[in-house]
Design a protein around this motif. Structure first.
Motif, PDB file in Angstrom:
ATOM      1  N   VAL A  57      25.254 -39.361  15.201  1.00  0.00           N
ATOM      2  CA  VAL A  57      26.106 -39.725  14.063  1.00  0.00           C
ATOM      3  C   VAL A  57      25.271 -39.640  12.791  1.00  0.00           C
ATOM      4  CG1 VAL A  57      27.339 -41.635  12.937  1.00  0.00           C
ATOM      5  CG2 VAL A  57      27.635 -41.226  15.399  1.00  0.00           C
ATOM      6  N   ILE A  58      25.839 -39.060  11.747  1.00  0.00           N
ATOM      7  CA  ILE A  58      25.224 -39.124  10.413  1.00  0.00           C
ATOM      8  C   ILE A  58      26.168 -39.899   9.521  1.00  0.00           C
ATOM      9  CG2 ILE A  58      24.523 -37.834   8.354  1.00  0.00           C
ATOM     10  CD1 ILE A  58      23.523 -35.612  10.138  1.00  0.00           C
ATOM     11  N   GLY A 120      21.362 -42.556   3.552  1.00  0.00           N
ATOM     12  CA  GLY A 120      22.062 -42.124   4.748  1.00  0.00           C
ATOM     13  C   GLY A 120      21.163 -42.272   5.956  1.00  0.00           C
ATOM     14  N   PHE A 121      21.770 -42.196   7.139  1.00  0.00           N
ATOM     15  CA  PHE A 121      20.968 -42.234   8.359  1.00  0.00           C
ATOM     16  C   PHE A 121      21.633 -41.438   9.461  1.00  0.00           C
ATOM     17  CE2 PHE A 121      23.520 -46.169   8.634  1.00  0.00           C
ATOM     18  CZ  PHE A 121      24.050 -46.096   9.924  1.00  0.00           C
ATOM     19  N   ALA A 122      20.793 -41.011  10.415  1.00  0.00           N
ATOM     20  CA  ALA A 122      21.241 -40.326  11.626  1.00  0.00           C
ATOM     21  C   ALA A 122      20.858 -41.193  12.812  1.00  0.00           C
ATOM     22  CB  ALA A 122      20.580 -38.962  11.746  1.00  0.00           C
ATOM     23  N   TRP A 157      17.112 -34.221   9.362  1.00  0.00           N
ATOM     24  CA  TRP A 157      17.783 -35.387   9.948  1.00  0.00           C
ATOM     25  C   TRP A 157      17.248 -35.754  11.331  1.00  0.00           C
ATOM     26  CZ3 TRP A 157      20.523 -38.619   7.162  1.00  0.00           C
ATOM     27  CH2 TRP A 157      21.113 -38.172   5.984  1.00  0.00           C
ATOM     28  N   LYS A 158      16.354 -34.975  11.882  1.00  0.00           N
ATOM     29  CA  LYS A 158      15.762 -35.232  13.204  1.00  0.00           C
ATOM     30  C   LYS A 158      16.768 -35.099  14.341  1.00  0.00           C
ATOM     31  CE  LYS A 158      11.890 -36.254  11.163  1.00  0.00           C
ATOM     32  NZ  LYS A 158      10.859 -35.269  11.028  1.00  0.00           N
TER      33      LYS A 158
END
Length: 180
Positions: A57-58, A120-122, A157-158
Motif C-alpha cells: 500500500v502507498i 507518504g509511506f509504503a 518506495w522500496k
C-alpha cells in the motif's frame, strides 16, 4: 531519546530508548520539552492512526495548504513502512528532494516531517498500524497532494510501484510542477 538529521534541513529521525527485560519493554515515545528543545518548537493538536492491511500500500504524497499546514511525527507501531518526506518549501535549495526511513515495530523510530513537506509511506509488511501526531487539525478544504510516482521527485518506495495499492485520490494527484 536520540535523533539524527538528514541532508535536507528540517526532518529528523527520532529513536526512543527502550528499557527491557524478560517481561517486555518500556519506552517514552514523546516528551514535549525534549521535542521542543531538540527537534521543533511546535504544539501537537491531534493524534491520528491508520491501518493498512496489505503489503504494498502507498499512502501519499500528502500535505495541507495554508492556513492548516501540518507538521507530523510519524511512527509505525505494528508492521514496517518506508516513510518519505519531500521538500516543497518555496525557494528551498532542496525543493523536490526527498528523504526516507524505515519505521517498524522493532526499531521504534519516528520521523518528524515539518510543515512544508509532502508526506507518504509504503507498507513493507501486512497489517501496518501507523500513528502520527499533527500540528494542525485536518481541513478538507486545505487537503492536497502530489503524484507518488512523479519522475521529477523519483521516490524509491522500496516496493514494486507497478503493483502498488492506492486510493483513487492518490492515483490521480497532480505533478510537482504544479507547485512551481
Amino acid at each position: 531519546m536520540n535523533f539524527e538529521t538528514f541532508e535536507i534541513n528540517g526532518p529528523a529521525l527520532i529513536t526512543p530508548k527502550k528499557f527491557g527485560d524478560a517481561r517486555g519493554y518500556f519506552m517514552e515515545t514523546f516528551k514535549d520539552e525534549w521535542f521542543r528543545k531538540n527537534i521543533a518548537d511546535v504544539t501537537f493538536v491531534q493524534d491520528n492512526q491508520s491501518l493498512s492491511v496489505e503489503q504494498g500500500v502507498i499512502r501519499g504524497l500528502h500535505y495541507q495548504k495554508a492556513p492548516f499546514e501540518q507538521g507530523k511525527l510519524v511512527r509505525c507501531v505494528q508492521g514496517a513502512i518506508w516513510d518519505v518526506a519531500v521538500d516543497i518549501r518555496p525557494k528551498s535549495p532542496s525543493f523536490g528532494q526527498w528523504i526516507g526511513a524505515e519505521l517498524n515495530e522493532e526499531n521504534a523510530k519516528q520521523l518528524w516531517v515539518p510543515s512544508g513537506f509532502l508526506h507518504g509511506f509504503a507498507t513493507l509488511t501486512e497489517n501496518c498500524l501507523v500513528q502520527y501526531k499533527v500540528t494542525n487539525p485536518y481541513s478538507k478544504e486545505c487537503d492536497a497532494g502530489i503524484a507518488f510516482d512523479d519522475p521529477e521527485i523519483n521516490v524509491d518506495w522500496k516496493i514494486d510501484i507497478t503493483k502498488a495499492i492506492l486510493s483513487d485520490k492518490d492515483r490521480n494527484q497532480p505533478a510537482l510542477a504544479t507547485l512551481k
